[in-house]
Design a protein around this motif. Sequence first.
Motif, PDB file in Angstrom:
ATOM      1  N   HIS A  10       0.849  -1.185   0.000  1.00 50.37           N
ATOM      2  CA  HIS A  10       0.000   0.000   0.000  1.00 50.37           C
ATOM      3  C   HIS A  10       0.891   1.242   0.000  1.00 50.37           C
ATOM      4  CE1 HIS A  10      -3.406  -2.645   0.719  1.00 50.37           C
ATOM      5  NE2 HIS A  10      -2.760  -3.168   1.748  1.00 50.37           N
ATOM      6  N   ASP A  11       1.370   1.587  -1.173  1.00 56.77           N
ATOM      7  CA  ASP A  11       2.299   2.704  -1.316  1.00 56.77           C
ATOM      8  C   ASP A  11       1.541   4.027  -1.190  1.00 56.77           C
ATOM      9  OD1 ASP A  11       4.446   4.348  -1.945  1.00 56.77           O
ATOM     10  OD2 ASP A  11       5.217   2.938  -3.435  1.00 56.77           O
ATOM     11  N   THR A  12       2.070   4.931  -0.352  1.00 59.41           N
ATOM     12  CA  THR A  12       1.418   6.223  -0.145  1.00 59.41           C
ATOM     13  C   THR A  12       2.020   7.325  -1.013  1.00 59.41           C
ATOM     14  OG1 THR A  12       2.904   6.717   1.723  1.00 59.41           O
ATOM     15  CG2 THR A  12       0.801   5.632   2.229  1.00 59.41           C
ATOM     16  N   GLU A  13       3.040   7.006  -1.794  1.00 56.15           N
ATOM     17  CA  GLU A  13       3.651   8.002  -2.668  1.00 56.15           C
ATOM     18  C   GLU A  13       2.679   8.412  -3.775  1.00 56.15           C
ATOM     19  OE1 GLU A  13       6.519   9.554  -2.603  1.00 56.15           O
ATOM     20  OE2 GLU A  13       7.520   8.511  -0.947  1.00 56.15           O
ATOM     21  N   THR A  14       2.658   9.718  -4.077  1.00 51.90           N
ATOM     22  CA  THR A  14       1.809  10.185  -5.175  1.00 51.90           C
ATOM     23  C   THR A  14       2.341   9.714  -6.525  1.00 51.90           C
ATOM     24  OG1 THR A  14       3.050  12.261  -5.211  1.00 51.90           O
ATOM     25  CG2 THR A  14       1.020  12.207  -3.895  1.00 51.90           C
ATOM     26  N   ASP A  15       3.659   9.529  -6.623  1.00 50.21           N
ATOM     27  CA  ASP A  15       4.275   9.010  -7.842  1.00 50.21           C
ATOM     28  C   ASP A  15       5.215   7.869  -7.453  1.00 50.21           C
ATOM     29  OD1 ASP A  15       5.525   8.477 -10.223  1.00 50.21           O
ATOM     30  OD2 ASP A  15       5.988  10.553 -10.707  1.00 50.21           O
ATOM     31  N   PRO A  16       4.674   6.655  -7.274  1.00 49.00           N
ATOM     32  CA  PRO A  16       5.494   5.532  -6.804  1.00 49.00           C
ATOM     33  C   PRO A  16       6.688   5.244  -7.697  1.00 49.00           C
ATOM     34  CG  PRO A  16       3.169   4.995  -6.636  1.00 49.00           C
ATOM     35  CD  PRO A  16       3.253   6.268  -7.403  1.00 49.00           C
TER      36      PRO A  16
END
Length: 319
Positions: free
Chosen positions: A78-84
Amino acid sequence: MSQSVFLTGATGFVGSAVMRRLVADGFKVTAAVRNGAVLVENGVRTAHFDTFETADWGEQLRGVDSVVHCAARVHVMHDTETDPLAAFRKVNVEGTLHLARQAAEAGVRRFVFISSIKVNGEGTQPGKPYTADDPADPRDPYGVSKMEAEQGLRELANHMPIEVVIIRPVLVYGPGVKANFLNMMRWLDKGIPLPFGSIHNTRSLVALDNLVDLILISRVHPQAANQTFLVSDGEDLSTTQLLRRMAKALGKSARLLPIPSWILSCAANVLGKRSLSQRLCGSLSVDIDKTRSLLQWTPPVSVDSALERAAKHYMECEK
């Protein structure tokens, strides 16, 4: 005079095992660790950094024979980065190539890069395992970043005096393993009935000790230079077989309900757990014939022995 190794990721699951093995075998080890991190391994020199992709490693790389690069921004559910993809590229591509260039400039002979089977893809068809020379087919930002790092390293090796070895592990397990593998041990230990008694997939795994052994061989073997290798235990298992053998290692009985895998897959899709379904019910197998033949390498630890070691650590430290 003992050989000198520069190691990254020394506080991680794989990197810490590599560090212990190197020290046990008498190597001089310099470990790159983030400021504030503490290593407890005796005799290991530390090289601290704030930002990996801009760190100056020149002084620490002098006199080093090889770099073993285990550090990475790892795959997260569950990546929270806007641009993974940008976040993965910053560490896994820019950071890797930044270190490799400095290593080449410092006269380091060989750079061993721990990549991922995700460069190959997310799953295989029956009878068609991945090979090291298959076209890359990454399906997520993590896999793409590892592929791009591999491409950059190969290009660098074509223009600078350094040899590159790329190793793509499958799922790694062993003492201290976390995530789904640890959860499965907990379920089996508690005797929880699991709906995985009729899964006929094919999964390749690699024991931590086997991966570490290949990494150390790849540091020095003349045939490893500028090659890409897949690594596994050499014995594929279904999820059902894995759970039964894991239960045996724990001294438990596996309570597995024979639910057809298509029902599990449908339920997982409805619940938004498609990726979990793929890992439990889908196949992902690799062909390590190239690794065996080119390096004259055989996995030194059997699946059952490796599961016993993981189970022993769980019983002593994780319960």
